[in-house]
Write a protein that holds these residues in place. Structure first.
Motif, PDB file in Angstrom:
ATOM      1  N   ARG A   1       9.013  -3.601  40.128  1.00 34.04           N
ATOM      2  CA  ARG A   1       7.811  -3.138  39.414  1.00 34.04           C
ATOM      3  C   ARG A   1       6.604  -3.238  40.334  1.00 34.04           C
ATOM      4  N   SER A   2       5.509  -2.648  39.883  1.00 38.39           N
ATOM      5  CA  SER A   2       4.212  -2.789  40.551  1.00 38.39           C
ATOM      6  C   SER A   2       3.280  -3.558  39.639  1.00 38.39           C
ATOM      7  N   ILE A   3       2.330  -4.260  40.237  1.00 33.78           N
ATOM      8  CA  ILE A   3       1.349  -5.033  39.468  1.00 33.78           C
ATOM      9  C   ILE A   3       0.021  -4.292  39.518  1.00 33.78           C
ATOM     10  N   GLY A   4      -0.473  -3.882  38.344  1.00 38.26           N
ATOM     11  CA  GLY A   4      -1.732  -3.163  38.282  1.00 38.26           C
ATOM     12  C   GLY A   4      -1.594  -1.742  38.785  1.00 38.26           C
ATOM     13  N   SER A   5      -2.697  -1.005  38.742  1.00 41.17           N
ATOM     14  CA  SER A   5      -2.691   0.381  39.194  1.00 41.17           C
ATOM     15  C   SER A   5      -4.081   0.785  39.653  1.00 41.17           C
ATOM     16  N   LEU A   6      -4.143   1.877  40.406  1.00 38.23           N
ATOM     17  CA  LEU A   6      -5.417   2.371  40.913  1.00 38.23           C
ATOM     18  C   LEU A   6      -6.178   3.098  39.810  1.00 38.23           C
ATOM     19  N   GLY A   7      -7.468   2.897  39.786  1.00 36.90           N
ATOM     20  CA  GLY A   7      -8.307   3.547  38.794  1.00 36.90           C
ATOM     21  C   GLY A   7      -9.531   2.718  38.504  1.00 36.90           C
ATOM     22  N   LYS A   8     -10.291   3.122  37.487  1.00 34.94           N
ATOM     23  CA  LYS A   8     -11.519   2.411  37.140  1.00 34.94           C
ATOM     24  C   LYS A   8     -11.534   1.969  35.679  1.00 34.94           C
ATOM     25  N   GLY A   9     -10.371   1.989  35.046  1.00 33.12           N
ATOM     26  CA  GLY A   9     -10.283   1.529  33.670  1.00 33.12           C
ATOM     27  C   GLY A   9      -9.959   0.051  33.595  1.00 33.12           C
ATOM     28  N   PRO A  10      -9.758  -0.496  32.398  1.00 34.99           N
ATOM     29  CA  PRO A  10      -9.399  -1.908  32.223  1.00 34.99           C
ATOM     30  C   PRO A  10      -8.113  -2.253  32.979  1.00 34.99           C
TER      31      PRO A  10
ATOM     32  N   PRO B   1       1.219 -20.989  39.894  1.00 39.47           N
ATOM     33  CA  PRO B   1       2.484 -21.421  39.296  1.00 39.47           C
ATOM     34  C   PRO B   1       2.315 -22.197  37.994  1.00 39.47           C
ATOM     35  N   ARG B   2       1.157 -22.817  37.799  1.00 39.51           N
ATOM     36  CA  ARG B   2       0.938 -23.581  36.565  1.00 39.51           C
ATOM     37  C   ARG B   2       0.774 -22.651  35.366  1.00 39.51           C
ATOM     38  N   GLU B   3      -0.074 -21.647  35.540  1.00 44.60           N
ATOM     39  CA  GLU B   3      -0.352 -20.733  34.442  1.00 44.60           C
ATOM     40  C   GLU B   3       0.535 -19.500  34.462  1.00 44.60           C
ATOM     41  N   LYS B   4       1.426 -19.411  35.460  1.00 42.72           N
ATOM     42  CA  LYS B   4       2.329 -18.262  35.578  1.00 42.72           C
ATOM     43  C   LYS B   4       1.530 -16.957  35.596  1.00 42.72           C
ATOM     44  N   LYS B   5       0.569 -16.894  36.497  1.00 38.62           N
ATOM     45  CA  LYS B   5      -0.294 -15.723  36.600  1.00 38.62           C
ATOM     46  C   LYS B   5      -0.350 -15.214  38.035  1.00 38.62           C
ATOM     47  N   ILE B   6      -0.656 -13.931  38.157  1.00 41.12           N
ATOM     48  CA  ILE B   6      -0.980 -13.331  39.448  1.00 41.12           C
ATOM     49  C   ILE B   6      -2.465 -13.047  39.461  1.00 41.12           C
ATOM     50  N   LEU B   7      -3.154 -13.442  40.524  1.00 40.72           N
ATOM     51  CA  LEU B   7      -4.579 -13.198  40.672  1.00 40.72           C
ATOM     52  C   LEU B   7      -4.782 -12.244  41.847  1.00 40.72           C
ATOM     53  N   ILE B   8      -5.442 -11.125  41.590  1.00 41.37           N
ATOM     54  CA  ILE B   8      -5.679 -10.103  42.606  1.00 41.37           C
ATOM     55  C   ILE B   8      -7.168 -10.027  42.922  1.00 41.37           C
TER      56      ILE B   8
ATOM     57  N   GLU C   1     -14.412  -3.969  43.121  1.00 42.22           N
ATOM     58  CA  GLU C   1     -14.729  -4.395  41.746  1.00 42.22           C
ATOM     59  C   GLU C   1     -15.434  -5.750  41.719  1.00 42.22           C
ATOM     60  N   GLN C   2     -15.637  -6.351  42.896  1.00 41.00           N
ATOM     61  CA  GLN C   2     -16.382  -7.610  43.041  1.00 41.00           C
ATOM     62  C   GLN C   2     -15.828  -8.724  42.155  1.00 41.00           C
ATOM     63  N   GLY C   3     -14.538  -8.844  42.116  1.00 42.44           N
ATOM     64  CA  GLY C   3     -13.979  -9.900  41.294  1.00 42.44           C
ATOM     65  C   GLY C   3     -12.484 -10.038  41.422  1.00 42.44           C
ATOM     66  N   ILE C   4     -11.915 -10.735  40.450  1.00 42.39           N
ATOM     67  CA  ILE C   4     -10.498 -11.072  40.439  1.00 42.39           C
ATOM     68  C   ILE C   4      -9.865 -10.560  39.154  1.00 42.39           C
ATOM     69  N   PHE C   5      -8.688  -9.954  39.285  1.00 41.50           N
ATOM     70  CA  PHE C   5      -7.923  -9.490  38.138  1.00 41.50           C
ATOM     71  C   PHE C   5      -6.754 -10.445  37.894  1.00 41.50           C
ATOM     72  N   GLU C   6      -6.554 -10.809  36.643  1.00 41.52           N
ATOM     73  CA  GLU C   6      -5.436 -11.675  36.279  1.00 41.52           C
ATOM     74  C   GLU C   6      -4.367 -10.847  35.569  1.00 41.52           C
ATOM     75  N   PHE C   7      -3.107 -11.044  36.017  1.00 38.62           N
ATOM     76  CA  PHE C   7      -1.956 -10.393  35.398  1.00 38.62           C
ATOM     77  C   PHE C   7      -0.879 -11.442  35.133  1.00 38.62           C
TER      78      PHE C   7
END
Length: 390
Positions: A103-112, A125-132, A137-143
């Motif tokens: 799979r891929s994590i996230g996608s290109l675009g300007k939406g949510p 590993p504690r929260e089982k999250k990926i941080l990008i 976008e001047q920030g971090i995305f959590e998946f």
């Protein structure tokens, strides 16, 4: 024989001073751990890199319309899956340990949950999250690990790489200076984006667009950090245990002078005559693997840490089929990759012989009939050992 072409890299100009914030300067906490000297001036090449390999695994990454990988900028192996950052494709892709695309994590675009660039990523590993990290976008995305978008955090910083420890986000900054980062290389903020500390100042006089330099890679005690034109790797420790120098690289007579570090013009004229740390480093309990620039050439090397005498390590240089160290497995094995297009080109040009592959790396030799120039890279997972009579 080295497969990868040497590349030239422009560097920011940073003088590694003791950690400091806007109001006062603090001395590095050297009492928490001893400093290890990495003696680059004694670095050695082996007749065959196979003499230093205990085990090596080759994993061709599946190639299809959804899984295209141009290059591997970073790799994390987590819970039987391989997470691959490809900045050129602006993508984060997940493969199984057998190389099958998942799979891929996230996608290109300007939406949510969408972004227009990826600069770095980590796995919590504690929260089982990926941080990008996405600078546009001047920030971090959590998946979630399965790729479900959770939220985004606006920090208004432009980092090349980042990490998180004890609730703090650490950004490595180069030329992307703004009112928050000012002229510092390492910025610590809380989840709201409030600046908690600015560390490692760099001169205010340099200018121009300069490419990535420096790195942040996590280890068990926190993470390692170094900046451009540096000879020192610092430990950023967890639980408020401070910042202290952990590795100092001795480049001998080829060490870059302070006068060249300070001046953009001097470096452009003379910089490639000297040696200094480059972009990649990984560390396990037994191995320190890294790259350094040696008078215009990018060299990959490793040290067996437990073999150090008197806190001094002598590096062994990498040669084909191992490239830059871009990741680490839970078992302390170093992750790298082979560009298939470059590999095939080197074979056709006679720079690598099929006989050599058959004798030294039979698993890679057996892959030859299946390879196409357009194929995704081949991931390599290497366990090093100290060669006999080294």
């Amino acid at each position: 024989m080295k497969l990868f072409a040497f590349i030239s890299v422009n560097f920011i100009f940073c003088i590694l001073l003791p950690s400091c914030n806007d109001n006062k300067r603090r001395k590095p906490d050297t009492g928490k751990a001893g400093i290890t000297i990495v003696d680059i001036s004694k670095a050695r090449s082996l007749p065959a890199i196979g003499d230093a390999i205990k085990e090596i695994q080759f994993i061709p990454l599946e190639t299809n319309d959804s899984s295209i990988v141009s290059t591997v900028n970073k790799a994390i192996l987590y819970e039987s899956e391989i997470y691959i950052l490809d900045k050129e494709q602006r993508s984060l892709k997940v493969f199984g340990k057998d190389g099958n695309y998942l799979r891929s994590i996230g996608s290109l675009g300007k939406g949510p949950g969408e972004f227009t660039i990826i600069n770095d990523f980590i796995i919590d590993p504690r929260e089982k999250k990926i941080l990008i990290l996405s600078n546009n976008e001047q920030g971090i995305f959590e998946f979630s690990l399965q790729g479900k978008y959770i939220r985004s955090i606006k920090h208004r910083l432009y980092g090349n790489s980042f990490s998180r420890i004890d609730g703090k986000y650490y950004y490595h900054i180069n030329q992307n200076v703004n009112d928050l980062s000012k002229h510092y290389n390492l910025i610590a903020v809380d989840s709201s984006g409030k600046v908690l500390d600015r560390l490692f100042p760099f001169p205010k006089s340099f200018g121009g667009g300069l490419s990535f330099s420096g790195f942040i890679f996590k280890n068990k005690k926190g993470f390692l950090y170094s900046s451009a034109l540096s000879d020192t790797i610092y430990q950023i420790a967890a639980a408020g245990n401070g910042i202290y120098p952990k590795y100092v690289f001795d480049f001998g007579e080829s060490a870059i002078p302070l006068s060249v570090k300070k001046s953009f013009d001097s470096f452009m004229k003379e910089g490639l005559r000297y040696s200094f740390l480059h972009n990649y480093v990984v560390e396990s309990e037994d191995v320190l693997a890294f790259t350094y620039q040696d008078r215009g050439k990018i060299i990959s090397a490793f040290c067996i840490r437990e073999n150090g005498a008197g806190n001094s390590l002598i590096p062994v240089k990498f040669t084909f089929p191992i490239g830059h160290p871009i990741g680490l497995t839970g078992e302390g094995k170093v992750v790298s990759f082979i560009s298939v297009a470059g590999f095939i080109s080197a074979l056709k040009a006679g720079k690598i012989s099929e006989l050599y592959l058959k004798e030294e790396f039979p698993e890679l030799y057996e892959l030859l009939p299946t390879l196409e120039v357009s194929d995704n890279p081949i991931l390599t997972i290497v366990e090093f050992e100290m060669p006999q009579n080294f």
